[in-house]
Design a protein around this motif. Structure first.
Motif, PDB file in Angstrom:
ATOM      1  N   TRP A 194       0.837  -1.191   0.000  1.00 27.49           N
ATOM      2  CA  TRP A 194       0.000   0.000   0.000  1.00 27.49           C
ATOM      3  C   TRP A 194       0.874   1.244   0.000  1.00 27.49           C
ATOM      4  O   TRP A 194       1.833   1.331   0.768  1.00 27.49           O
ATOM      5  CB  TRP A 194      -0.910   0.018   1.228  1.00 27.49           C
ATOM      6  N   TYR A 213       7.005  -1.531   7.098  1.00 26.55           N
ATOM      7  CA  TYR A 213       6.038  -0.489   7.435  1.00 26.55           C
ATOM      8  C   TYR A 213       6.718   0.872   7.497  1.00 26.55           C
ATOM      9  O   TYR A 213       7.858   0.992   7.946  1.00 26.55           O
ATOM     10  CB  TYR A 213       5.416  -0.737   8.816  1.00 26.55           C
ATOM     11  N   PHE A 221      -1.233   0.256  11.936  1.00 29.89           N
ATOM     12  CA  PHE A 221      -1.680  -0.415  10.717  1.00 29.89           C
ATOM     13  C   PHE A 221      -1.100  -1.823  10.668  1.00 29.89           C
ATOM     14  O   PHE A 221       0.013  -2.070  11.151  1.00 29.89           O
ATOM     15  CB  PHE A 221      -1.211   0.333   9.482  1.00 29.89           C
ATOM     16  N   ILE A 230      -0.674  -5.035   7.755  1.00 28.18           N
ATOM     17  CA  ILE A 230      -0.837  -5.514   6.392  1.00 28.18           C
ATOM     18  C   ILE A 230      -0.883  -7.035   6.407  1.00 28.18           C
ATOM     19  O   ILE A 230      -0.192  -7.688   7.195  1.00 28.18           O
ATOM     20  CB  ILE A 230       0.290  -5.005   5.473  1.00 28.18           C
ATOM     21  N   LEU A 246      -5.305  -4.070   4.398  1.00 25.01           N
ATOM     22  CA  LEU A 246      -4.638  -3.141   5.298  1.00 25.01           C
ATOM     23  C   LEU A 246      -5.627  -2.776   6.391  1.00 25.01           C
ATOM     24  O   LEU A 246      -6.621  -2.094   6.134  1.00 25.01           O
ATOM     25  CB  LEU A 246      -4.170  -1.882   4.566  1.00 25.01           C
TER      26      LEU A 246
END
Length: 121
Positions: free
Chosen positions: A36, A59, A67, A69, A80
């Motif tokens: 992302w 990250y 967050f 993933i 996500l």
């Protein structure tokens, strides 16, 4: 060719949560790394999080601890989970993917069209 379609964006209050999804189709079996990225108005596109089919992750410092993933290898779908959202997380979120020659640390070949995430009260 690989097609990527994002979903799950929207408007959320500060402190809230959203879950983004990215479905890969076409030559999806060739994908090794997915991730992302996000782009806020007037800003450069930046990495949010990336993951390999083997489970290695990367990250951005700004999202660590908030967050998460994940990837469903069987369904060629990327997720996500975004918690404790802040107004600074407001951006268009793009799905990205690449094959075995790809990197966890830079954008790869394929892009989705993006999904808007707005964090505001």
């Amino acid at each position: 060719q690989v097609q990527l379609v994002e979903s799950g964006g929207g408007l959320v209050q500060p402190g809230g949560s959203l879950r983004l999804s990215c479905a890969a189709s076409g030559s999806a079996s060739s994908i090794y790394i997915m991730g992302w990225y996000r782009q806020a108005p007037g800003m450069q596109r930046e990495l949010v999080a990336t993951i390999s089919r083997g489970g290695s992750t990367n990250y951005a410092e700004s999202v660590k601890g908030r967050f998460s993933i994940s990837i469903d290898n069987a369904r060629n779908t990327l997720y996500l989970q975004m918690n404790s959202l802040k107004p600074d997380d407001t951006a268009v979120y793009y799905c990205n993917a690449g094959d075995l020659s790809s990197s966890l640390y830079r954008p790869n070949r394929y892009w989705g069209r993006g999904t808007q995430v707005t964090v505001s009260s």
